[in-house]
Design a protein around this motif. Structure first.
Motif, PDB file in Angstrom:
ATOM      1  N   MET A 126      48.681  16.668  44.929  1.00 23.56           N
ATOM      2  CA  MET A 126      49.378  17.142  43.432  1.00 23.56           C
ATOM      3  C   MET A 126      48.059  17.708  42.686  1.00 23.56           C
ATOM      4  N   THR A 127      47.026  17.227  42.791  1.00 22.79           N
ATOM      5  CA  THR A 127      45.863  17.848  42.008  1.00 22.79           C
ATOM      6  C   THR A 127      45.646  19.251  42.716  1.00 22.79           C
ATOM      7  N   GLY A 128      45.741  19.527  43.758  1.00 19.75           N
ATOM      8  CA  GLY A 128      45.364  20.710  44.332  1.00 19.75           C
ATOM      9  C   GLY A 128      46.454  21.694  44.157  1.00 19.75           C
ATOM     10  N   VAL A 129      47.684  21.464  44.050  1.00 21.93           N
ATOM     11  CA  VAL A 129      48.827  22.459  44.110  1.00 21.93           C
ATOM     12  C   VAL A 129      49.487  22.573  42.746  1.00 21.93           C
ATOM     13  N   PHE A 130      49.238  21.649  41.617  1.00 26.90           N
ATOM     14  CA  PHE A 130      50.142  21.541  40.534  1.00 26.90           C
ATOM     15  C   PHE A 130      49.774  22.520  39.759  1.00 26.90           C
ATOM     16  N   GLY A 131      48.465  23.000  39.559  1.00 22.25           N
ATOM     17  CA  GLY A 131      48.087  24.003  38.618  1.00 22.25           C
ATOM     18  C   GLY A 131      48.453  25.220  39.196  1.00 22.25           C
ATOM     19  N   GLY A 132      48.300  25.665  40.510  1.00 20.06           N
ATOM     20  CA  GLY A 132      48.778  26.922  40.837  1.00 20.06           C
ATOM     21  C   GLY A 132      50.337  27.204  40.780  1.00 20.06           C
ATOM     22  N   LEU A 133      51.363  25.882  41.007  1.00 21.59           N
ATOM     23  CA  LEU A 133      52.643  25.738  40.647  1.00 21.59           C
ATOM     24  C   LEU A 133      52.758  26.435  39.272  1.00 21.59           C
ATOM     25  N   ILE A 134      52.072  25.717  38.370  1.00 26.34           N
ATOM     26  CA  ILE A 134      52.534  26.214  36.778  1.00 26.34           C
ATOM     27  C   ILE A 134      52.104  27.759  36.616  1.00 26.34           C
ATOM     28  N   ARG A 135      51.000  28.301  37.394  1.00 22.17           N
ATOM     29  CA  ARG A 135      50.659  29.542  37.122  1.00 22.17           C
ATOM     30  C   ARG A 135      51.734  30.508  37.793  1.00 22.17           C
ATOM     31  N   VAL A 137      54.911  29.773  38.270  1.00 20.59           N
ATOM     32  CA  VAL A 137      56.201  29.721  37.487  1.00 20.59           C
ATOM     33  C   VAL A 137      55.954  30.460  36.198  1.00 20.59           C
ATOM     34  N   MET A 138      54.920  30.363  35.519  1.00 21.99           N
ATOM     35  CA  MET A 138      54.552  31.289  34.210  1.00 21.99           C
ATOM     36  C   MET A 138      54.502  32.872  34.421  1.00 21.99           C
ATOM     37  N   CYS A 139      54.190  33.267  35.816  1.00 24.87           N
ATOM     38  CA  CYS A 139      54.292  34.496  36.022  1.00 24.87           C
ATOM     39  C   CYS A 139      55.330  35.013  36.761  1.00 24.87           C
ATOM     40  N   ARG A 140      56.516  34.261  36.774  1.00 21.76           N
ATOM     41  CA  ARG A 140      57.785  34.347  37.430  1.00 21.76           C
ATOM     42  C   ARG A 140      57.636  34.948  38.859  1.00 21.76           C
ATOM     43  N   GLU A 141      56.753  34.325  39.543  1.00 23.31           N
ATOM     44  CA  GLU A 141      56.599  34.301  41.025  1.00 23.31           C
ATOM     45  C   GLU A 141      56.902  33.086  41.679  1.00 23.31           C
ATOM     46  N   ILE A 142      57.476  33.226  42.931  1.00 20.80           N
ATOM     47  CA  ILE A 142      57.880  32.071  43.567  1.00 20.80           C
ATOM     48  C   ILE A 142      56.725  31.321  44.048  1.00 20.80           C
ATOM     49  N   PRO A 143      56.331  29.953  43.574  1.00 20.22           N
ATOM     50  CA  PRO A 143      55.564  29.307  43.783  1.00 20.22           C
ATOM     51  C   PRO A 143      54.719  29.113  45.108  1.00 20.22           C
TER      52      PRO A 143
END
Length: 207
Positions: A126-135, A137-143
Motif C-alpha cells: 500500500m505504501t508503494g502503490v497508493f501515491g502513484g494511484l492518486i497521481r 487518478v488526478m491525471c485521469r490516467e488508468i492507474p
C-alpha cells in the motif's frame, strides 16, 4: 540505523516526487499543480500507512520530507527545461525506484510497530502503490496498479524476500537491500518483457 532509515525514506520521497513531477509535465500543469502532484505521489502511500497503524503521520513534524519533495521537483523541472524531451520510460523507471523504496520502508515500519507478516506485506504494498494511484487518478490516467503489467505483485515478492531474510537472521539493512532489489528488478523486468497477470478479454460476456 535510524538515521540510515531516514535517509532511505527521504530518497524514496524524492524519487516518487520526481515521478509526480514528470507526470505533471506530461499533463502541462502549472507550478502549483507540479508541487501538488509531486507531493501526493511522494507522501500519499506513507500517509495512509501511518493512519492505518494509528501513528503520527511521518511528515507532520519533519519538514525535511517537504524539502526533499521541493528539491526533487525543482531538479526535475530544470532537467526537463534543458532537455526539452519527455521519454515515457523515465517516468516508469522513476516510478519503479519509488515503488521499491516505499514498499520496503512501509513493510519495515509495519513490522517495527507490531504488525503480523501478512499485514506488513499488505501495508508495504500500500505504501508503494497508493501515491502513484492518486497521481494517476488526478491525471485521469488508468492507474498503473490496475493494469495487467506486474506492479503491486512485485511489492509482494519484495516483501516475501524481506521476511525470508529476517527468518534467517540477516541484518536489517541486508534484508532491506535484498527486498528493494527484488521489487525493483521485478518491476523493471515486467516493463521490459511485459509480464502481467491474466486480464479480462474485451470479448468476455457476463451472464
Amino acid at each position: 540505523m535510524t538515521t540510515w532509515f531516514h535517509w532511505i525514506d527521504l530518497a524514496g520521497v524524492a524519487v516518487f516526487a520526481m515521478s509526480g513531477t514528470l507526470m505533471a509535465y506530461k499533463k502541462h500543469m502549472d507550478g502549483f499543480g507540479v508541487v501538488v502532484l509531486a507531493a501526493v505521489t511522494a507522501i500519499g502511500g506513507g500517509t495512509l500507512r501511518d493512519m492505518i497503524l494509528d501513528l503520527p503521520v511521518f511528515w507532520v513534524k519533519d519538514p525535511s520530507f517537504f524539502y526533499a519533495i521541493l528539491a526533487a521537483a525543482l531538479i526535475t523541472i530544470v532537467w526537463l527545461r534543458v532537455s526539452q524531451r519527455f521519454p515515457l520510460r523515465y517516468l516508469l523507471v522513476a516510478d519503479a525506484f519509488g515503488l521499491a523504496f516505499f514498499n520496503v520502508m512501509g513493510l519495515q515500519k509495519a513490522l517495527t510497530y507490531g504488525a503480523s507478516p501478512l499485514v506488513a506485506i499488505a501495508l508495504g504494498t500500500m505504501t508503494g502503490v497508493f501515491g502513484g494511484l492518486i497521481r494517476d487518478v488526478m491525471c485521469r490516467e488508468i492507474p498503473v496498479v490496475l493494469k495487467g503489467e506486474l506492479y503491486a505483485t512485485t511489492c509482494i515478492a519484495g516483501g516475501i524476500v524481506y521476511l525470508l531474510c529476517d527468518a534467517f537472521n540477516a541484518p536489517a539493512y541486508t534484508a532491506m537491500v535484498m527486498a528493494m532489489l527484488t521489487t525493483l528488478f521485478a518491476r523493471l523486468a515486467a516493463m521490459k518483457w511485459h509480464w502481467h497477470l491474466p486480464v479480462f478479454e474485451a470479448g468476455t460476456k457476463l451472464d
